[in-house]
Design a protein around this motif. Structure first.
Motif, PDB file in Angstrom:
ATOM      1  N   ASP A 240       0.807  -1.221   0.000  1.00  0.00           N
ATOM      2  CA  ASP A 240       0.000   0.000   0.000  1.00  0.00           C
ATOM      3  C   ASP A 240       0.844   1.276   0.000  1.00  0.00           C
ATOM      4  OD1 ASP A 240       0.963  -0.017   2.579  1.00  0.00           O
ATOM      5  OD2 ASP A 240      -0.984  -0.293   3.542  1.00  0.00           O
ATOM      6  N   ALA A 241       2.172   1.152   0.087  1.00  0.00           N
ATOM      7  CA  ALA A 241       3.045   2.325   0.024  1.00  0.00           C
ATOM      8  C   ALA A 241       3.650   2.517  -1.360  1.00  0.00           C
ATOM      9  CB  ALA A 241       4.163   2.207   1.049  1.00  0.00           C
ATOM     10  N   GLY A 242       3.337   1.613  -2.282  1.00  0.00           N
ATOM     11  CA  GLY A 242       3.939   1.675  -3.609  1.00  0.00           C
ATOM     12  C   GLY A 242       3.690   2.992  -4.322  1.00  0.00           C
ATOM     13  N   GLU A 243       2.464   3.481  -4.276  1.00  0.00           N
ATOM     14  CA  GLU A 243       2.141   4.733  -4.951  1.00  0.00           C
ATOM     15  C   GLU A 243       2.870   5.907  -4.319  1.00  0.00           C
ATOM     16  OE1 GLU A 243       0.622   5.404  -7.651  1.00  0.00           O
ATOM     17  OE2 GLU A 243      -0.080   3.383  -8.121  1.00  0.00           O
ATOM     18  N   LYS A 244       3.045   5.869  -2.994  1.00  0.00           N
ATOM     19  CA  LYS A 244       3.766   6.952  -2.325  1.00  0.00           C
ATOM     20  C   LYS A 244       5.229   6.975  -2.747  1.00  0.00           C
ATOM     21  CE  LYS A 244       4.915   8.984   2.148  1.00  0.00           C
ATOM     22  NZ  LYS A 244       4.694   8.977   3.606  1.00  0.00           N
ATOM     23  N   VAL A 245       5.851   5.809  -2.801  1.00  0.00           N
ATOM     24  CA  VAL A 245       7.247   5.737  -3.229  1.00  0.00           C
ATOM     25  C   VAL A 245       7.388   6.221  -4.669  1.00  0.00           C
ATOM     26  CG1 VAL A 245       9.215   4.203  -3.647  1.00  0.00           C
ATOM     27  CG2 VAL A 245       7.775   3.871  -1.619  1.00  0.00           C
ATOM     28  N   LEU A 246       6.480   5.778  -5.526  1.00  0.00           N
ATOM     29  CA  LEU A 246       6.500   6.189  -6.932  1.00  0.00           C
ATOM     30  C   LEU A 246       6.351   7.700  -7.056  1.00  0.00           C
ATOM     31  CD1 LEU A 246       6.433   5.526  -9.970  1.00  0.00           C
ATOM     32  CD2 LEU A 246       3.968   5.140  -9.735  1.00  0.00           C
ATOM     33  N   SER A 247       5.395   8.260  -6.327  1.00  0.00           N
ATOM     34  CA  SER A 247       5.158   9.701  -6.372  1.00  0.00           C
ATOM     35  C   SER A 247       6.358  10.478  -5.850  1.00  0.00           C
ATOM     36  CB  SER A 247       3.907  10.044  -5.551  1.00  0.00           C
ATOM     37  OG  SER A 247       3.690  11.431  -5.518  1.00  0.00           O
ATOM     38  N   TYR A 248       7.002   9.959  -4.819  1.00  0.00           N
ATOM     39  CA  TYR A 248       8.165  10.636  -4.239  1.00  0.00           C
ATOM     40  C   TYR A 248       9.304  10.703  -5.261  1.00  0.00           C
ATOM     41  CZ  TYR A 248      11.596  12.045  -0.729  1.00  0.00           C
ATOM     42  OH  TYR A 248      12.540  12.740  -0.022  1.00  0.00           O
ATOM     43  N   LEU A 273       7.496  -2.336  -4.369  1.00  0.00           N
ATOM     44  CA  LEU A 273       8.370  -2.359  -5.545  1.00  0.00           C
ATOM     45  C   LEU A 273       7.612  -2.727  -6.808  1.00  0.00           C
ATOM     46  CD1 LEU A 273      11.779  -3.966  -4.441  1.00  0.00           C
ATOM     47  CD2 LEU A 273      11.311  -1.595  -5.069  1.00  0.00           C
ATOM     48  N   THR A 274       6.595  -3.557  -6.677  1.00  0.00           N
ATOM     49  CA  THR A 274       5.833  -3.969  -7.858  1.00  0.00           C
ATOM     50  C   THR A 274       5.250  -2.759  -8.565  1.00  0.00           C
ATOM     51  OG1 THR A 274       5.304  -6.113  -6.883  1.00  0.00           O
ATOM     52  CG2 THR A 274       3.895  -5.355  -8.674  1.00  0.00           C
ATOM     53  N   THR A 275       4.674  -1.838  -7.800  1.00  0.00           N
ATOM     54  CA  THR A 275       4.120  -0.618  -8.393  1.00  0.00           C
ATOM     55  C   THR A 275       5.215   0.226  -9.025  1.00  0.00           C
ATOM     56  OG1 THR A 275       2.294  -0.537  -6.807  1.00  0.00           O
ATOM     57  CG2 THR A 275       2.883   1.529  -7.895  1.00  0.00           C
ATOM     58  N   VAL A 276       6.343   0.367  -8.334  1.00  0.00           N
ATOM     59  CA  VAL A 276       7.420   1.237  -8.808  1.00  0.00           C
ATOM     60  C   VAL A 276       8.031   0.710 -10.103  1.00  0.00           C
ATOM     61  CG1 VAL A 276       9.686   2.202  -8.271  1.00  0.00           C
ATOM     62  CG2 VAL A 276       7.937   2.051  -6.488  1.00  0.00           C
ATOM     63  N   ILE A 277       8.404  -0.567 -10.131  1.00  0.00           N
ATOM     64  CA  ILE A 277       9.089  -1.095 -11.319  1.00  0.00           C
ATOM     65  C   ILE A 277       8.126  -1.304 -12.486  1.00  0.00           C
ATOM     66  CG2 ILE A 277      10.847  -2.177  -9.898  1.00  0.00           C
ATOM     67  CD1 ILE A 277       9.564  -4.874 -10.410  1.00  0.00           C
ATOM     68  N   SER A 278       6.832  -1.307 -12.206  1.00  0.00           N
ATOM     69  CA  SER A 278       5.845  -1.406 -13.283  1.00  0.00           C
ATOM     70  C   SER A 278       5.617  -0.055 -13.939  1.00  0.00           C
ATOM     71  CB  SER A 278       4.520  -1.951 -12.754  1.00  0.00           C
ATOM     72  OG  SER A 278       4.653  -3.263 -12.255  1.00  0.00           O
ATOM     73  N   SER A 279       6.052   1.020 -13.271  1.00  0.00           N
ATOM     74  CA  SER A 279       5.755   2.368 -13.755  1.00  0.00           C
ATOM     75  C   SER A 279       6.981   3.133 -14.227  1.00  0.00           C
ATOM     76  CB  SER A 279       5.072   3.174 -12.641  1.00  0.00           C
ATOM     77  OG  SER A 279       3.926   2.501 -12.144  1.00  0.00           O
ATOM     78  N   LEU A 280       8.161   2.771 -13.754  1.00  0.00           N
ATOM     79  CA  LEU A 280       9.382   3.483 -14.120  1.00  0.00           C
ATOM     80  C   LEU A 280      10.349   2.550 -14.843  1.00  0.00           C
ATOM     81  CD1 LEU A 280      10.124   5.414 -10.777  1.00  0.00           C
ATOM     82  CD2 LEU A 280       8.933   6.270 -12.799  1.00  0.00           C
ATOM     83  N   ASP A 281      11.183   3.143 -15.687  1.00  0.00           N
ATOM     84  CA  ASP A 281      12.229   2.358 -16.343  1.00  0.00           C
ATOM     85  C   ASP A 281      13.285   1.969 -15.309  1.00  0.00           C
ATOM     86  OD1 ASP A 281      11.034   2.619 -18.839  1.00  0.00           O
ATOM     87  OD2 ASP A 281      12.074   4.497 -19.269  1.00  0.00           O
ATOM     88  N   VAL A 282      13.707   0.728 -15.344  1.00  0.00           N
ATOM     89  CA  VAL A 282      14.698   0.223 -14.392  1.00  0.00           C
ATOM     90  C   VAL A 282      15.889  -0.339 -15.161  1.00  0.00           C
ATOM     91  CG1 VAL A 282      15.171  -1.482 -12.599  1.00  0.00           C
ATOM     92  CG2 VAL A 282      12.975  -0.296 -12.625  1.00  0.00           C
ATOM     93  N   GLY A 283      17.093   0.097 -14.774  1.00  0.00           N
ATOM     94  CA  GLY A 283      18.288  -0.398 -15.450  1.00  0.00           C
ATOM     95  C   GLY A 283      18.657  -1.797 -15.010  1.00  0.00           C
ATOM     96  N   GLU A 284      18.824  -2.002 -13.716  1.00  0.00           N
ATOM     97  CA  GLU A 284      19.217  -3.307 -13.175  1.00  0.00           C
ATOM     98  C   GLU A 284      18.465  -3.558 -11.874  1.00  0.00           C
ATOM     99  OE1 GLU A 284      23.910  -2.709 -14.533  1.00  0.00           O
ATOM    100  OE2 GLU A 284      23.416  -3.316 -12.492  1.00  0.00           O
ATOM    101  N   LEU A 285      18.163  -4.817 -11.622  1.00  0.00           N
ATOM    102  CA  LEU A 285      17.550  -5.199 -10.354  1.00  0.00           C
ATOM    103  C   LEU A 285      18.408  -6.275  -9.705  1.00  0.00           C
ATOM    104  CD1 LEU A 285      13.887  -5.547  -9.418  1.00  0.00           C
ATOM    105  CD2 LEU A 285      15.425  -7.417  -8.811  1.00  0.00           C
ATOM    106  N   TRP A 286      18.711  -6.080  -8.423  1.00  0.00           N
ATOM    107  CA  TRP A 286      19.556  -7.002  -7.677  1.00  0.00           C
ATOM    108  C   TRP A 286      18.761  -7.587  -6.520  1.00  0.00           C
ATOM    109  CZ3 TRP A 286      24.982  -7.745  -8.512  1.00  0.00           C
ATOM    110  CH2 TRP A 286      25.505  -6.996  -9.576  1.00  0.00           C
ATOM    111  N   ALA A 287      18.891  -8.903  -6.314  1.00  0.00           N
ATOM    112  CA  ALA A 287      18.187  -9.575  -5.220  1.00  0.00           C
ATOM    113  C   ALA A 287      18.889 -10.887  -4.911  1.00  0.00           C
ATOM    114  CB  ALA A 287      16.734  -9.836  -5.599  1.00  0.00           C
TER     115      ALA A 287
END
Length: 544
Positions: A240-248, A273-287
């Motif tokens: 539920d914080a995904g939109e806030k992170v994206l907006s920030y 993160l699901t909301t963020v990476i679905s909305s912004l271009d991402v170069g690399e993801l590490w996990a």
């Protein structure tokens, strides 16, 4: 008087003589004709064959057709062409390339076989006489007809050094010098190279590093603006914080993120993160190499796949990015290791800029943090929301942080942050997202400054409102390799009574994030769940 008839023998002899004469004449005529024919052939044939037999065939003896190609070097007047040299590569269709030196003042003409030619710069980069780095991408195609002429121009312009990195400029100058040394005196090329290096722009001062500890409630999310303009996001808070992170992030002017780190697959770390990476271009993801069977984790993996994001396994010894200004080192987890407590599979990141260092610990335990890093850091992202299992006096003494930031939600059911963690941090300037909102710490590579969204004092959580536990999934984690994320587990190793969840109608209790909690989700302590006769979910494996 009548002549007397000759005798028969004489008559016969006379007849034979006449016959021999006639035959001799015929032979002589045949020889004559034969000699005439031979003579005719040797002399070039009969009159009607003279023209064709006396001329060589066009295919075998005629000279090949040629044309004249006029070559020139030109400029856009962005540099001084006086004394400058250039070279062109001229290639006939199906033939071998030829290299010709050009002039910026006059045409250079070449007689070439008729045909179709491609004219390109022999070297993309060259050095003008005053050391200016010049470049050309021009290409021309010309057709030479027999006896005709054609023109081809190779155009150069001064390179825009302001748009090139220092390393790219060095590589371009070296490329130009290497080519020119094949056609010019070495000492002259060395002089041009020295002049080119002297024209390099002065290094621009690096920008500040800004670490934003975003207030996502009971969860973690840190967005870092790196000195070279690139960005790093560590976790994205709960769903539920995904939109806030994206907006920030968008509010700071970014439409993409260079590096994303998912420390482990707890819902309070990867849900947003699901909301963020679905909305912004991402170069690399590490996990790290860990997984869980929750719907949150499945959605996260689906987003990675649908966006085609480049993924990397995070394990100790690896580095994110490649910059001379800063370093992003992965200190944990250990590659190939397995952990009973999945929080310990968290990615531990050390970010160093100049003399300043930031340590991000995910939900790892204090013992693993100590193994990963036991020297001073300026900024510590306190592990596991201020849990007692991630922060103790020994760890704080070895790290001696100047600033510590705890990410937690006020009134959370886990009692975060714990009084034990706050006591251990008593000699450190402590910020908390629950008390201070979003916290920003800025570094110029030497000094640090901190600011917060609001004033407030970080106090220990109310353990009566719930127990200190995490929204864990209970699945096992092994080492670091895959590009998904990690699993999670409870922080109940201190004897507390962790919170679990049940549904309105179900006969089982679950971990946070279990897919069976989609319709209803009722928090309850583990002891209460057992007292009511509820069984642990076989899918999410809650604590028992």
């Amino acid at each position: 008087m009548k002549m007397r008839r000759k005798p028969r023998a004489e008559r016969a002899t006379g007849a034979k003589g006449k016959h021999r004469l006639k035959r001799g004449l015929l032979i002589a005529l045949a020889i004559f004709v034969f000699l005439c024919v031979v003579g005719a052939i040797a002399g070039g044939g009969t009159p009607q064959d003279t023209s064709s037999a006396s001329q060589p065939t066009q295919a075998s003896q005629e000279a090949p057709s040629t044309g004249t190609l006029a070559l020139a070097a030109s400029s856009d007047q962005s540099f001084d062409t006086t004394g400058a040299k250039a070279w062109a590569t001229v290639t006939k269709d199906g033939g071998e390339p030829q290299t010709f030196e050009l002039s910026f003042s006059d045409d250079v003409t070449k007689d070439l076989d008729a045909g179709r030619y491609t004219v390109t710069p022999a070297s993309h980069y060259l050095l003008a006489q005053d050391g200016t780095l010049i470049e050309s991408d021009s290409s021309a195609t010309v057709t030479l007809d027999n006896g005709a002429s054609a023109n081809a121009d190779v155009s150069y312009a001064a390179s825009d050094l302001s748009a090139m990195s220092d390393a790219d400029i060095d590589a371009a100058i070296e490329s130009a010098a290497s080519f020119m040394s094949q056609h010019m005196d070495a000492s002259e090329v060395d002089s041009l190279k020295a002049a080119a290096l002297a024209k390099k722009p002065a290094p621009q001062p690096a920008g500040p590093l800004k670490a934003h500890f975003i207030d996502v409630g009971q969860g973690d999310s840190e967005f870092i603006e790196l000195p070279d303009g690139k960005t790093l996001l560590i976790d994205g808070g709960p769903t539920d914080a995904g939109e806030k992170v994206l907006s920030y992030i968008k509010g700071l002017g970014y439409s993409g993120i260079d590096y994303v780190v998912a420390t482990h697959p707890h819902e309070d770390h990867i849900g947003g993160l699901t909301t963020v990476i679905s909305s912004l271009d991402v170069g690399e993801l590490w996990a790290p190499d860990a997984s869980t069977n929750t719907e949150t984790f499945e959605n996260f993996l689906d987003a990675i796949e649908s966006r085609g994001i480049e993924t990397h396994g995070a394990s100790a010894g690896k580095a994110i990015g490649d910059s001379d200004l800063y370093s992003i080192q992965i200190l944990g987890p250990q590659g190939g290791a397995s952990y009973d407590d999945l929080n310990d599979a968290s990615v531990i990141v050390l970010l160093t800029y100049g003399q300043n260092s930031f340590l991000f610990t995910g939900d790892a335990s204090s013992s693993l943090i100590s193994q990963a890093c036991n020297t001073h850091v300026d900024v510590l992202k306190v592990g596991h929301h201020g849990s007692r299992t991630s922060t103790n006096a020994s760890l704080v003494a070895s790290l001696s942080p100047t600033y510590a930031v705890i990410s937690y939600g006020v009134g959370n059911s886990y009692g975060h942050p714990t009084q034990e963690a706050l006591d251990a941090l008593s000699g450190t300037t402590v910020y908390g997202t629950g008390a201070n909102g979003t916290v920003t710490i800025e570094s110029d590579g030497t000094s640090l400054s901190a600011s917060a969204e609001k004033e407030g004092t970080v106090v220990a959580g109310n353990t009566d409102s719930g127990s200190e536990s995490s929204d864990s999934s209970g699945a096992a984690a092994t080492g670091a390799a895959a590009a998904g994320a990690t699993s999670s587990q409870t922080d109940a190793g201190d004897g507390s009574d962790p919170t679990v969840y049940t549904t309105k109608t179900g006969g089982k209790y679950h971990r946070e994030g279990c897919k069976y909690l989609r319709k209803s989700k009722i928090p309850i302590s583990l002891s209460e769940a057992k007292a009511q006769g509820l069984e642990p979910c076989s899918k999410c494996h809650p604590p028992t």
